[in-house]
Write an enzyme that holds these catalytic residues in place. Structure first.
Site, PDB file in Angstrom:
ATOM      1  N   HIS A 153      14.937  17.399  24.142  1.00 36.31           N
ATOM      2  CA  HIS A 153      13.930  18.396  23.752  1.00 36.31           C
ATOM      3  C   HIS A 153      13.073  17.893  22.592  1.00 36.31           C
ATOM      4  CE1 HIS A 153      15.438  21.454  26.428  1.00 36.31           C
ATOM      5  NE2 HIS A 153      16.662  21.333  25.938  1.00 36.31           N
ATOM      6  N   GLN A 179      27.651  18.310  28.731  1.00 33.28           N
ATOM      7  CA  GLN A 179      27.167  19.540  28.110  1.00 33.28           C
ATOM      8  C   GLN A 179      27.280  20.704  29.088  1.00 33.28           C
ATOM      9  OE1 GLN A 179      23.520  19.356  25.903  1.00 33.28           O
ATOM     10  NE2 GLN A 179      23.998  21.316  24.941  1.00 33.28           N
ATOM     11  N   GLU A 238      26.052  24.047  29.989  1.00 37.75           N
ATOM     12  CA  GLU A 238      24.943  24.952  29.722  1.00 37.75           C
ATOM     13  C   GLU A 238      24.436  25.636  30.989  1.00 37.75           C
ATOM     14  OE1 GLU A 238      21.871  22.725  27.756  1.00 37.75           O
ATOM     15  OE2 GLU A 238      22.163  20.966  28.996  1.00 37.75           O
ATOM     16  N   ASP A 280      21.160  27.896  26.493  1.00 29.82           N
ATOM     17  CA  ASP A 280      20.893  27.609  27.898  1.00 29.82           C
ATOM     18  C   ASP A 280      21.927  28.258  28.803  1.00 29.82           C
ATOM     19  OD1 ASP A 280      18.499  26.092  28.324  1.00 29.82           O
ATOM     20  OD2 ASP A 280      19.417  24.452  27.212  1.00 29.82           O
TER      21      ASP A 280
END
Length: 267
Positions: free
Chosen positions: A47, A149, A151, A177
């Site tokens: 990001h 991760q 999410e 998320d």
């Protein structure tokens, strides 16, 4: 030399490593944050606008400061992961893993044959061959974290199977998320929603049983730390470089305005 052990040794001793995120392109910010005493720096290539050269500069700053440099790559792409590892990253965080098969792909990207598909080009990873290359390649899981991760709701059904995969070091939860992945046309969720918190409790329970370490990424608050330690999190990564700049700037401005008010001075 290798810095991942500064995290893993703490976890093994029952301590909680704490890191912070960077997303700006300046390695000077990484150097400054590392100097504050964080155990690791999460270099965010997902990001942010940072490119591979920026990532390498951040990793240089991490090594100079003696902290682990963990890179969240933009996607589960073995070509990108390979080059970041050859830059000397101490770990890779793979975002938005949604299935057992995607976790297998991530594990393969961080390991040499026969355990994976990583190409041989260690270079900076072993200090340009001044460190023991054979030891590094033979002990990938000692020197490199492969973190999945969590999410998206789809991955929860596979967590135990993913934890059992060779080459998966652990997990990190992305609360925002994950909460968004729960959204329907009828209802929108945030990480603070009771339903999302219930999901986080369930994930914590599953991960504790796997025996693999897991962490969480988010904005610092006392409640955030209490909640996630209560769920069994082994490590924490909190706040971005921009948070410190914005929060510091706002605090100075607020304090100055209060002083000017007390002096009866317009501003």
């Amino acid at each position: 030399m290798f810095n991942l052990q500064k995290i893993t040794d703490k976890i093994a001793a029952g301590k909680v490593p704490v890191g912070s995120h960077v997303g700006f392109d300046s390695p000077i910010l990484t150097e400054a944050l590392a100097g504050c005493g964080f155990d690791f720096i999460w270099i965010d290539a997902e990001h942010s606008a940072i490119d591979k050269k920026d990532i390498q500069n951040h990793l240089l700053a991490c090594r100079a400061a003696g902290v682990a440099g963990i890179v969240r790559v933009p996607w589960n792409d073995h070509v990108f992961i390979k080059s970041v590892l050859d830059m000397g990253a101490d770990g890779i965080i793979v975002p938005m893993v949604r299935s057992l098969e995607e976790a297998r792909t991530a594990a393969a990207a961080t390991h040499y044959p026969p355990n994976g598909v990583r190409g041989m080009g260690t270079r900076r990873a072993v200090n340009y061959s001044m460190w023991d290359k054979a030891e590094y390649t033979a002990n990938e899981d000692k020197h490199i974290w492969t973190i999945v991760q969590i999410e998206h709701v789809d991955v929860v059904k596979d967590l135990e199977a993913i934890a059992a995969l060779p080459g998966i070091s652990g997990f990190v939860i992305g609360p925002n998320d994950y909460a968004m992945s729960m959204n329907t046309q009828e209802h929108r969720y945030t990480a603070a929603s009771p339903e999302a918190k219930s999901e986080f409790d369930r994930i914590g329970e599953i991960l504790r049983k796997t025996g693999k370490p897991f962490g969480v990424s988010g904005a610092y608050s006392e409640q955030f730390v209490k909640d996630w330690l209560g769920r069994g999190a082994n490590w924490l990564c909190m706040n971005f470089d921009f948070n410190y700049i914005v929060n510091g700037g706002k605090a100075v401005l607020k304090g100055t305005h209060e002083t000017l008010d007390a002096l009866g001075q317009a501003y």
